[in-house]
Write a protein that holds these residues in place. Structure first.
Motif, short mmCIF file in Angstrom:
data_model
loop_
_atom_site.label_atom_id
_atom_site.label_comp_id
_atom_site.label_asym_id
_atom_site.label_seq_id
_atom_site.Cartn_x
_atom_site.Cartn_y
_atom_site.Cartn_z
N LEU A 1 0.62 -0.95 0.01
CA LEU A 1 -0.07 0.00 0.01
C LEU A 1 0.90 1.42 0.04
N VAL A 2 0.70 2.25 -0.89
CA VAL A 2 1.45 3.46 -0.99
C VAL A 2 0.79 4.44 -0.81
N ILE A 3 1.16 5.30 0.16
CA ILE A 3 0.26 6.64 0.50
C ILE A 3 1.42 7.55 0.18
N ARG A 4 0.98 8.37 -0.89
CA ARG A 4 1.66 9.50 -1.35
C ARG A 4 1.10 10.87 -0.65
N ILE A 5 1.77 11.53 0.11
CA ILE A 5 1.24 12.89 0.71
C ILE A 5 1.64 13.98 0.02
N ASP A 6 0.89 15.12 -0.01
CA ASP A 6 1.53 16.08 -0.71
C ASP A 6 0.88 17.40 -0.18
N GLY A 7 1.24 18.59 -0.54
CA GLY A 7 0.82 20.06 0.10
C GLY A 7 1.27 19.89 1.58
N THR A 8 0.27 20.22 2.35
CA THR A 8 0.50 20.72 3.79
C THR A 8 0.21 19.47 4.57
N PHE A 9 1.22 19.00 5.42
CA PHE A 9 0.79 17.68 6.14
C PHE A 9 0.64 18.45 7.59
N ASP A 10 -0.69 18.62 8.07
CA ASP A 10 -1.02 19.35 9.42
C ASP A 10 -1.85 18.11 10.17
N ARG A 11 -2.18 18.74 11.16
CA ARG A 11 -3.13 17.74 12.25
C ARG A 11 -4.40 17.24 11.37
N GLN A 12 -4.86 18.08 10.76
CA GLN A 12 -6.08 17.33 10.01
C GLN A 12 -5.72 16.31 8.89
N ALA A 13 -4.48 16.71 8.04
CA ALA A 13 -4.06 15.76 7.20
C ALA A 13 -3.52 14.37 8.27
N ALA A 14 -3.03 14.55 9.08
CA ALA A 14 -2.61 13.39 10.12
C ALA A 14 -3.90 12.51 10.49
N SER A 15 -4.88 13.22 10.87
CA SER A 15 -6.15 12.62 11.16
C SER A 15 -6.62 11.65 10.31
N ARG A 16 -6.50 12.01 8.88
CA ARG A 16 -7.22 11.35 7.71
C ARG A 16 -6.15 10.09 7.63
N LEU A 17 -4.64 10.36 7.73
CA LEU A 17 -3.93 9.25 7.60
C LEU A 17 -4.09 8.32 8.83
N ASN A 18 -4.23 8.77 9.99
CA ASN A 18 -4.32 7.85 10.96
C ASN A 18 -5.73 6.96 10.77
N GLY A 19 -6.69 7.28 10.19
CA GLY A 19 -7.75 6.48 9.62
C GLY A 19 -7.41 5.63 8.90
N TRP A 20 -6.64 5.79 7.94
CA TRP A 20 -6.05 4.79 6.81
C TRP A 20 -5.36 3.74 7.39
#
Length: 103
Positions: free
Chosen positions: A11-30
């Protein structure tokens, strides 16, 4: 964030833009849905702004996974994850391209 399957089935998760608390919450869900030993690649190389608070928010999930490779983090971010108990040698962390050149 873009979620795909790699050539070897990881599973490859590519993150772009700003990695803030909101993006971290989404990543934690995955990451919470991924089996513990499933191969996962987190690619931060396209992140323009990586907030320490966001990285701290995913540290627990990263520490709980066995087959994770983290790419695109600088020395500061790697050190921060170590402070939160994440074993960076286990994660196979990679440096950003510009920091590899600088040594």
């Amino acid at each position: 964030m873009d979620v795909t399957r790699g050539a070897a089935g990881e599973l490859v998760i590519r993150i772009d833009g700003t990695f803030d608390r909101q993006a971290a919450s989404r990543l934690n869900g995955w990451l919470g849905e991924v089996p513990r030993d499933a191969p996962v690649v987190l690619d931060f190389s396209r992140v323009r702004e990586l907030q320490d608070l966001g990285l701290a928010a995913v540290a627990g999930a990263l520490a709980g996974l066995g087959g994770v490779q983290v790419l695109g983090l600088g020395w500061h971010q790697q050190r921060l994850l170590r402070y939160f108990g994440v074993d960076m040698s286990k994660l196979g962390a990679g440096l950003r391209g510009d920091e590899e050149v600088l040594g």
